[in-house]
Scaffold this motif. Structure first.
Motif, PDB file in Angstrom:
ATOM      1  N   ALA A 390     116.560  41.197 -22.582  1.00  0.00           N
ATOM      2  CA  ALA A 390     115.759  40.032 -22.231  1.00  0.00           C
ATOM      3  C   ALA A 390     115.127  39.375 -23.556  1.00  0.00           C
ATOM      4  CB  ALA A 390     114.601  41.025 -21.639  1.00  0.00           C
ATOM      5  N   LEU A 391     114.909  40.195 -24.604  1.00  0.00           N
ATOM      6  CA  LEU A 391     114.317  39.276 -25.827  1.00  0.00           C
ATOM      7  C   LEU A 391     115.166  38.465 -26.262  1.00  0.00           C
ATOM      8  CD1 LEU A 391     112.835  42.345 -27.729  1.00  0.00           C
ATOM      9  CD2 LEU A 391     111.616  40.488 -27.079  1.00  0.00           C
ATOM     10  N   GLN A 392     116.862  38.700 -26.066  1.00  0.00           N
ATOM     11  CA  GLN A 392     118.061  38.037 -26.571  1.00  0.00           C
ATOM     12  C   GLN A 392     117.864  36.718 -25.440  1.00  0.00           C
ATOM     13  OE1 GLN A 392     121.478  39.471 -26.113  1.00  0.00           O
ATOM     14  NE2 GLN A 392     122.605  38.199 -27.973  1.00  0.00           N
ATOM     15  N   LYS A 393     117.755  37.070 -24.316  1.00  0.00           N
ATOM     16  CA  LYS A 393     117.540  35.674 -23.359  1.00  0.00           C
ATOM     17  C   LYS A 393     116.428  34.794 -23.725  1.00  0.00           C
ATOM     18  CE  LYS A 393     119.888  38.055 -19.281  1.00  0.00           C
ATOM     19  NZ  LYS A 393     121.173  37.355 -19.190  1.00  0.00           N
ATOM     20  N   GLN A 406     113.286  39.248 -15.204  1.00  0.00           N
ATOM     21  CA  GLN A 406     113.942  39.194 -13.924  1.00  0.00           C
ATOM     22  C   GLN A 406     115.547  39.166 -13.924  1.00  0.00           C
ATOM     23  OE1 GLN A 406     111.753  35.870 -12.038  1.00  0.00           O
ATOM     24  NE2 GLN A 406     110.256  37.070 -11.006  1.00  0.00           N
ATOM     25  N   ALA A 407     115.964  38.218 -14.936  1.00  0.00           N
ATOM     26  CA  ALA A 407     117.376  38.340 -14.850  1.00  0.00           C
ATOM     27  C   ALA A 407     118.137  39.666 -15.721  1.00  0.00           C
ATOM     28  CB  ALA A 407     117.725  36.985 -16.064  1.00  0.00           C
ATOM     29  N   THR A 408     117.459  40.278 -16.264  1.00  0.00           N
ATOM     30  CA  THR A 408     117.899  41.384 -17.075  1.00  0.00           C
ATOM     31  C   THR A 408     117.817  42.477 -15.868  1.00  0.00           C
ATOM     32  OG1 THR A 408     117.030  40.577 -19.039  1.00  0.00           O
ATOM     33  CG2 THR A 408     117.632  42.965 -18.916  1.00  0.00           C
ATOM     34  N   GLU A 409     116.976  42.611 -14.965  1.00  0.00           N
ATOM     35  CA  GLU A 409     116.659  43.661 -14.062  1.00  0.00           C
ATOM     36  C   GLU A 409     118.015  43.412 -13.183  1.00  0.00           C
ATOM     37  OE1 GLU A 409     113.696  44.775 -10.456  1.00  0.00           O
ATOM     38  OE2 GLU A 409     112.776  44.784 -12.606  1.00  0.00           O
ATOM     39  N   ALA A 410     118.167  42.131 -12.949  1.00  0.00           N
ATOM     40  CA  ALA A 410     119.392  42.043 -11.877  1.00  0.00           C
ATOM     41  C   ALA A 410     120.688  42.459 -12.548  1.00  0.00           C
ATOM     42  CB  ALA A 410     119.533  40.526 -11.622  1.00  0.00           C
ATOM     43  N   GLN A 411     120.805  42.307 -13.751  1.00  0.00           N
ATOM     44  CA  GLN A 411     122.061  42.677 -14.619  1.00  0.00           C
ATOM     45  C   GLN A 411     121.914  44.229 -14.541  1.00  0.00           C
ATOM     46  OE1 GLN A 411     122.345  41.177 -18.358  1.00  0.00           O
ATOM     47  NE2 GLN A 411     124.112  42.587 -18.884  1.00  0.00           N
ATOM     48  N   ALA A 412     120.791  45.066 -14.714  1.00  0.00           N
ATOM     49  CA  ALA A 412     120.784  46.297 -14.798  1.00  0.00           C
ATOM     50  C   ALA A 412     121.239  46.935 -13.390  1.00  0.00           C
ATOM     51  CB  ALA A 412     119.587  46.947 -15.209  1.00  0.00           C
ATOM     52  N   VAL A 413     120.832  46.330 -12.388  1.00  0.00           N
ATOM     53  CA  VAL A 413     121.188  46.792 -11.072  1.00  0.00           C
ATOM     54  C   VAL A 413     122.632  46.659 -10.871  1.00  0.00           C
ATOM     55  CG1 VAL A 413     121.130  46.138  -8.534  1.00  0.00           C
ATOM     56  CG2 VAL A 413     118.947  46.277 -10.223  1.00  0.00           C
TER      57      VAL A 413
END
Length: 880
Positions: A390-393, A406-413
């Motif tokens: 997320a920090l990188q994004k 939000q984008a990172t949580e979707a990636q984790a799922v």
């Protein structure tokens, strides 16, 4: 190239589901046939298992045999950096043995969802001998999630905060507290950071180890996990207001350049708690009272780096493998993987002869206990890795914190679903131990190799030579190659013969070794005059030879031929003088900017002593025993000043050397035009290829002296060897194969042999030829190698006071002559004290007990060292 195999699928869930799973003890009683369980051990830790531990387990668990499998520490990438690479590396690792070591980077939610590890919960539930209450709760819970138990913890290392009280005093700030909030931390970081007149940050406000200690800090500040515990399996939940606030603040600190990645250098540092007595601020005056103070993390918690033992899902013997994993948690030897035991009952248990680091001081031990009581279980660290994404994004894609989360949580799922889809489709099986196939009439040898390099390099070359030797030798049909960290006494007890990358003769217990003179006299292929320098003489005690010289491992320099060419500097391919070396530094500096053109990545300050000798000064002359001390002679002071001025002017990178309380970290692959290295006999040599511009060269020679530092790689035969003649034939064959060693052959015939020299880069051949000449030159000044077992007990302690004077001059612009005068006083008082210490007798006392006498003299000579030396003198069980 990776070789893929078809693995057999092992169905394990049926036993638990039908309720027919008996206790491990009962199963062992019912089965009279021997079952062999494989245990993966790292080379550096093998001796902890190979001696008493395995025997004790087999004695208490009849019907189960243990086979140790030497493995390299798993090179498993983060699961968040790419699932395909992660699963490929993980499958390779969990297929090596039934029971494997795990830690956070190896065991992840993705791994358990994909089915790589056996769920130990059903076995632990019926194991009445386990006593889960003996574990610190945070450690016991570390490998438990999604209603499963994925490993049994054996040891852990705490991650906490340390700070410089003096820096806080100068900034007018109250000292840190474990009650600090994010606002308190951010305020302190900003006020403690320092900038120069141009606005460039010169002192970071905080140091963290990215992807490691910073994640522990984040989780402590947040106060809760990043998962949804209302569902099983737990789903990631990153998109929270408090996480958004944290990332916004951290990203801003990073943007402002206030975050450092050094180790305990900034006023605040988040790092592992090591066992030393004191950590001293690197920016402080030498031996001043500006010491680092430890406390829990802001938020009142501590991070935990937990190690444990897991069972591969590919095992064919789950109950027996679990029994071994459970047993290992009861032994302190199995806990020495870099931390304190996970069980309360083992906290004060003696570790016998095995000690991998200085014992903890009372202060650090108390902090570790407090950290364990207030630690964050690894299960509570789940999904924190995704915060880095997320920090990188936020940084690269210019997203705000909420959008990035939000984008990172979707990636984790998505990753977790991909992992779950692999379960049942990933076929695992642990390789069955290969039985010995000795030809009738032939025997086996146990051979040990001490290696400071992990993973052990060029194992294929060693195995190839073993096959060639055993195929042709009339008696030896098998050689078991064992690699790890062994002293001579331990190696002689465990192996028939062994190799060490240092001269072990001065400190060895001679009763454990065989005198090699009869073998050498009967060997028509051995010529004493063929051995370079006075190497054979250094392997003598009681006028007998105890070790066979294999390799010479010198300290050398690496230079970048491309950067030299760009700066218009002639390549020193035939060696160089100290004047040419100095001119090169000054010419190279024009192209390196703020970076020094000379970077010492080897530990200690031997490189400075060698340059000082080239300038004509020898403050510590190791040609005598004890070393001759001369810190204040006019020629010595002038030579020291010439070298240290190069450091002050930015030509030589300089870090604090007199700070003996700090841990030593050795760098690698620098970009400086010149850097230091040691040819240690095993690691792969950098340079000498068209792709790599770095070449090897010796240290510069002076008009009066030429410096040289080296260790001797040596082979020995145990006095307990069942076939000493076969051992001698093997180590003699080994000595004739320099291609296995990234070092100089100890025999001149091999040095000059076209067949062997053609396999080396021309720059190395030139270096070796020059060293051969230097070893004959009376004007060569020798310096002890950092890892040479033959060095004087006093040698490196004497260096402390000299380096302290160096620090005073370079780092604090102090009076060099006054500092050297003080240092000489301490050093001579210390040397006077140790004069009464009798010679080392390994049959009377251990090396550790003998060394304590020297640390006691150091504290007597310099009272400022008393606290530190008391910490070093603390034994494993806390006695002094």
């Amino acid at each position: 190239m990776r070789v893929r195999r078809r693995w057999l699928l092992v169905i394990l869930a049926l036993l638990a589901a039908t309720g027919t799973l008996a206790s491990p003890v009962a199963l062992r009683a019912q089965d009279n046939s021997a079952v062999t369980i494989t245990l993966a051990v790292f080379d550096f830790n093998r001796e902890a298992f190979a001696s008493k531990l395995v025997g004790d387990f087999e004695a208490s668990h009849p019907g189960i045999k243990i086979k140790l499998i030497s493995v390299d520490p798993p090179d498993v990438p983060r699961s968040t950096s790419g699932l395909d690479e992660y699963f490929e590396a993980l499958q390779k690792y969990v297929s090596t043995a039934d029971v494997v070591v795990v830690e956070p980077g190896v065991l992840s939610v993705e791994a358990t969802r994909a089915g790589y590890f056996l769920d130990l919960a059903p076995l632990a539930k019926v194991d009445t001998s386990l006593n889960a209450d003996d574990f610190y709760p945070a450690l016991w819970q570390s490998f438990a999630w999604d209603q499963g138990l994925w490993a049994l913890p054996t040891s852990a290392q705490a991650i906490a905060m340390n700070y410089s009280p003096a820096a806080f005093d100068r900034a007018g700030l109250a000292y840190p507290s474990d009650q600090w909030t994010l606002d308190d931390l951010e305020n302190a970081i900003r006020k403690l950071s320092q900038k120069d007149a141009e606005g460039k940050v010169t002192v970071h406000g905080i140091d963290t180890l990215k992807g490691f200690s910073d994640l522990a800090l984040f989780r402590s500040l947040l106060g809760e996990g990043l998962y949804d515990n209302s569902t099983v399996p737990n789903a990631p939940r990153l998109d929270k207001p408090e996480v958004e606030t944290l990332l916004e603040a951290w990203a801003k600190l990073d943007e402002d350049g206030l975050l450092g990645t050094d180790f305990n250098k900034a006023p605040i540092s988040i790092s592992p708690v090591f066992g030393g007595a004191v950590i001293k601020a690197q920016s402080a005056e030498p031996n001043s009272d500006d010491k680092r103070v430890w406390t829990l993390l802001p938020g009142g918690k501590a991070g935990l780096q937990v190690q444990g033992y897991a069972v591969s899902a590919g095992t064919q013997h789950p109950e027996q493998a679990y029994a071994l994993a459970s047993f290992l948690t009861t032994r302190v030897e199995a806990s020495l993987l870099g931390g304190a035991p996970a069980r309360r009952s083992l906290q004060n248990a003696p570790a016998g002869d095995i000690q991998v680091m200085p014992a903890e001081s009372p202060e650090v031990k108390a902090l570790t206990q407090k950290a364990f009581e207030n630690g964050i279980p690894l299960s509570e660290m789940r999904f924190t890795d995704y915060l880095l994404i997320a920090l990188q994004k936020m940084k690269q894609d210019k997203l705000d914190a909420k959008a990035a989360l939000q984008a990172t949580e979707a990636q984790a799922v998505t990753n977790l679903q991909a992992a779950a889809d692999k379960k049942g489709k990933t076929v695992l099986a642990v390789a069955t131990p290969v039985p010995s196939n000795l030809t009738p009439g032939k025997t086996a040898l146990k051979f040990g190799v001490t290696s400071f390099v992990q993973p052990f390099p060029n194992r294929e070359g060693w195995e190839r030579l073993i096959q060639e030797f055993t195929a042709s030798d009339p008696q030896i049909g098998q050689i078991d190659l064992n690699t790890g960290f062994y002293d001579a006494t331990t190696a002689a007890q465990q192996f028939d013969c062994f190799y060490t990358p240092f001269n072990a003769v001065p400190s060895a217990r001679l009763s454990t070794l065989l005198n090699l003179d009869p073998f050498l006299s009967a060997d028509s292929t051995f010529d004493p005059s063929d051995v370079v320098g006075n190497t054979l003489a250094q392997l003598k005690r009681e006028n007998k030879i105890w070790g066979l010289p294999i390799a010479i491992m010198p300290a050398v320099l690496k230079y970048d031929k491309d950067q030299f060419q760009k700066a218009g500097v002639s390549a020193p391919d035939k060696g160089w003088t100290i004047d040419a070396f100095t001119d090169a530094l000054k010419a190279l500096k024009a192209n390196t900017g703020d970076e020094a053109p000379f970077n010492a990545i080897s530990p200690g300050g031997t490189h400075l002593l060698m340059l000082i000798a080239a300038y004509g000064g020898v403050p510590l002359d190791y040609r005598t025993d004890p070393p001759t001390i001369d810190f204040t002679g006019p020629a010595v002071v002038t030579a020291i000043r010439q070298v240290l001025d190069l450091a002050k002017q930015g030509y030589i990178k300089y870090s604090a050397l007199g700070n003996v309380g700090n841990a030593v970290f050795i760098g690698s692959k620098p970009s400086a035009p010149i850097y230091t290295t040691s040819l240690d006999g095993l690691k792969m040599i950098r340079g000498g290829t068209a792709e790599d511009p770095y070449r090897s060269v010796n240290y510069p020679r002076g008009s009066q002296f030429t410096p040289l530092s080296y260790a001797i790689g040596t082979a020995y035969i145990s006095s307990q060897a069942q076939n000493p003649e076969g051992c001698y034939r093997w180590i003699s064959a080994l000595a004739k194969h320099p291609e296995l060693f990234s070092a100089m052959p100890a025999r001149r015939s091999l040095l000059n042999d076209p067949a062997t020299s053609s396999t080396r880069a021309p720059d190395l051949n030139a270096v070796y030829q020059q060293i051969d000449e230097l070893l004959k030159d009376p004007n060569t000044i020798p310096f002890p190698s950092m890892f040479d077992g033959s060095g004087s007990q006093a040698g490196f302690l004497l260096q402390h006071w000299l380096y302290e004077a160096f620090d005073t001059y370079v780092l604090h612009d102090g009076d060099l002559e006054a500092a050297l005068k003080d240092a000489e006083g301490y050093a001579k008082a210390f040397q006077q004290c140790i004069a009464s210490i009798p010679p080392f007798d390994p049959d009377v006392q251990s090396q550790t007990e003998y060394a304590k006498q020297f640390t006691q003299c150091a504290a007597k000579a310099d009272q400022r060292l008393k606290t530190l030396m008391d910490g070093f003198n603390t034994s494993v069980n806390g006695e002094k």
